[in-house]
Design an enzyme around this catalytic site. Structure first.
Site, PDB file in Angstrom:
ATOM      1  N   ASP A   1       0.814  -1.222   0.000  1.00  0.00           N
ATOM      2  CA  ASP A   1       0.000   0.000   0.000  1.00  0.00           C
ATOM      3  C   ASP A   1       0.846   1.270   0.000  1.00  0.00           C
ATOM      4  OD1 ASP A   1      -2.056  -1.792   0.119  1.00  0.00           O
ATOM      5  OD2 ASP A   1      -2.812  -1.172   2.066  1.00  0.00           O
TER       6      ASP A   1
ATOM      7  N   ASP B   1      -0.591  -4.419  -3.828  1.00  0.00           N
ATOM      8  CA  ASP B   1      -1.566  -3.333  -4.015  1.00  0.00           C
ATOM      9  C   ASP B   1      -0.915  -1.978  -3.763  1.00  0.00           C
ATOM     10  OD1 ASP B   1      -3.385  -5.442  -4.301  1.00  0.00           O
ATOM     11  OD2 ASP B   1      -4.073  -5.312  -2.233  1.00  0.00           O
TER      12      ASP B   1
END
Length: 315
Positions: free
Chosen positions: A154, A177
């Site tokens: 992230d 991600d």
């Protein structure tokens, strides 16, 4: 003599106003004490709310361990580093510290609008123990030029739905991600580097927003031992991500995309490519629910169409 004094005073005031309008109103930050402030956030009280002229916060080389929030009333502020490699803003929060959760882990959070970052590094150097955001954006019309944005899981959270972001000539790395969120973001001439077998993007583009993430002329690289990376998976059903004219390393899986274990996402996710090249480019092997764009459609993904005809992104 009095007339001469008045003329000099007027000239001084005029030159000061012109300096502000020309963007020469600069605050210098330096860890070694050679600037006005040693810490970046210490300069924020000097920035007027919703300015119509540009204020530059010039940051000399050094490591600044700060957790920074650029407030919502900041406008037309440029954060300019001395060099991308040696001007480093860093912090080390991660989601498992006192149940912090993902969205409080940022190193830099940008709530203001019309903000520019140039020639610096934004880093979350927490160990790989969960989500750890380096850059969290909520504001609109944000520009990042020649920046390094470093992290693991992230790395970049593009949190402001309906907002627009522009990244040019940036280096972005992470594990899982590591570019995620609901904003519209255009990545031009960037290097996107994977440090783990996982997923690059996790867009959450709202259904009513036409454009999510657009990568144009970017280079996708990876650590030497990485060989199973997806281009993206939909954090929300209508995730929109497009790769145009990108060089893809062999670490990119032939199928390209993942449905996040939810087959219904295949009906709604908006995933596409055009003219991918390199060992990771495999248009015929991509999942059937992604799209290979025809040239005419790919040509419509201009910066102007995606970000608007205003020139805020021309930095």
């Amino acid at each position: 003599m009095k007339k001469l004094f008045l003329l000099s005073l007027v000239a001084l005031l005029t030159s000061g106003l012109q300096a502000q309008q020309d963007g020469r109103d600069t605050i210098v930050i330096a860890r070694d004490g050679t600037g006005k402030y040693r810490n970046i956030a210490d300069a924020f009280d000097e920035v007027r709310a919703y300015m119509e002229y540009t204020r530059v916060i010039y940051i000399k080389n050094g490591t600044y361990k700060e957790k920074i929030v650029v407030p919502a009333w900041f406008k037309n502020v440029h954060f300019v580093g001395e060099s991308a490699e040696k001007t480093i803003i860093t912090y080390d929060d991660h989601a498992n510290i006192n149940k912090m959760g993902t969205f409080r882990t940022y190193t830099v959070k940008v709530d203001g609008n019309n903000i520019v970052f140039k020639n610096l590094t934004i880093e979350n150097n927490a160990p790989q123990m969960g989500q750890a955001v380096a850059l969290h954006t909520q504001g609109d019309k944000l520009v990042f030029v020649n920046c390094r944005i470093l992290g693991n899981q992230d790395t970049i959270f593009t949190g402001g739905e309906g907002t627009s972001l522009f990244f040019r000539n940036c280096y972005i790395d992470g594990t899982t991600d590591f570019i995620f969120g609901g904003a519209t973001a255009y990545f031009q001439d960037c290097t996107i580097h994977s440090k783990r077998n996982s997923y690059i993007t996790a867009a959450s583009t709202p259904k009513h927003i036409t454009y999510g993430y657009v990568f144009n002329n970017c280079t996708l690289t990876a650590n030497a031992d990485i060989d199973r990376v997806h281009l993206g998976r939909p954090w929300r059903p209508y995730a929109a991500t497009v790769f145009l004219n990108c060089q893809m390393g062999s670490h990119i899986l032939p199928i390209g995309w993942h449905n996040w274990g939810k087959p219904d996402n295949e009906k709604t996710a908006r995933y596409a490519e055009y003219n991918s090249i390199g060992e990771g480019a495999a248009p015929k092997a991509r999942v059937a629910w992604s799209k290979q764009l025809p040239k005419k459609e790919a040509d419509s993904y201009t910066i102007e169409n995606v970000l608007g005809n205003e020139d805020w992104w021309k930095q």
